[in-house]
Design a protein around this motif. Structure first.
Motif, short mmCIF file in Angstrom:
data_model
loop_
_atom_site.label_atom_id
_atom_site.label_comp_id
_atom_site.label_asym_id
_atom_site.label_seq_id
_atom_site.Cartn_x
_atom_site.Cartn_y
_atom_site.Cartn_z
N ILE A 1 0.85 -1.19 0.00
CA ILE A 1 0.00 0.00 0.00
C ILE A 1 0.88 1.24 0.00
O ILE A 1 2.04 1.21 0.43
N GLY A 2 0.34 2.31 -0.50
CA GLY A 2 1.01 3.60 -0.49
C GLY A 2 -0.02 4.69 -0.28
O GLY A 2 -1.12 4.62 -0.84
N GLU A 3 0.31 5.66 0.54
CA GLU A 3 -0.61 6.75 0.83
C GLU A 3 0.14 8.07 0.78
O GLU A 3 1.25 8.18 1.31
N ASP A 4 -0.47 9.07 0.14
CA ASP A 4 0.08 10.42 0.15
C ASP A 4 -0.40 11.13 1.42
O ASP A 4 -1.55 10.95 1.85
N VAL A 5 0.47 11.91 1.99
CA VAL A 5 0.17 12.64 3.23
C VAL A 5 0.25 14.13 2.96
O VAL A 5 1.22 14.61 2.36
N ASP A 6 -0.78 14.85 3.38
CA ASP A 6 -0.78 16.31 3.32
C ASP A 6 -1.71 16.79 4.42
O ASP A 6 -2.93 16.80 4.27
N VAL A 7 -1.12 17.15 5.56
CA VAL A 7 -1.91 17.50 6.74
C VAL A 7 -1.38 18.81 7.32
O VAL A 7 -0.17 19.00 7.43
#
Length: 170
Positions: free
Chosen positions: A84-90
């Motif tokens: 799995i891969g997830e982009d993070v922008d928080v």
């Protein structure tokens, strides 16, 4: 309340104005705790590359996580490996109603409200845990696996036929 499975604290005041990139690779014991926490069989590899940049009184974390893990198929009940891969922008803000920064519009704020910045710190481990759990398929299947419902026998008596018989006796 249970202890968080993974923690990596970053103090925003300690960062340069341009920010810092953190590369996180939890050890095997931490990956085991995370696997139990997110209800997968195992996490073979977990990597996160996160850029933390001070923005006003808060911070913005961008980057991504990737993981190789093992899950149980809901169809065959057999384990299988997946990636799995997830982009993070928080965004993190100390106040409840932040003003948009020059690189953010009010529309951005409405779509994704900022997370609370507590004591001037961001826990990147907690953020990795959150995005990892969001990336895990809640109904995993091995690639190509399809659920096929059992064939129905139209001549078989209904399971409710016995109940109807009991109703007639009363």
């Amino acid at each position: 309340m249970s202890e968080a499975p993974y923690s990596f604290i970053v103090r925003i005041a300690d960062l340069p104005q341009t920010g810092t990139v953190f590369r996180l690779e939890p050890d095997a014991a931490t990956r085991d705790r995370l696997a139990r926490h997110i209800d997968v069989l195992a996490i073979h590899r977990l990597e996160a590359e996160l850029s933390v940049r001070p923005v006003g009184e808060g911070a913005r974390v961008t980057g991504g996580i990737s993981a190789d893990l093992q899950q149980m198929s809901v169809v065959s009940l057999e384990p299988f490996d997946t990636t799995i891969g997830e982009d993070v922008d928080v965004r993190f803000e100390p106040q409840a109603d932040p003003e948009p920064t020059p690189d953010e519009s009010a529309e951005d704020l409405e779509r994704d409200p900022p997370d609370p910045l507590v004591d001037g710190q961001v826990d990147l481990g907690d953020l990795v845990t959150e995005f990892l759990s969001l990336g895990v398929d809640p109904y995993p299947r091995r690639p190509g696996e399809v659920f096929e419902a059992p064939a129905q026998d139209d001549d078989a008596p209904s399971p409710f036929a016995a109940l109807a018989h009991l109703k007639d006796k009363l």
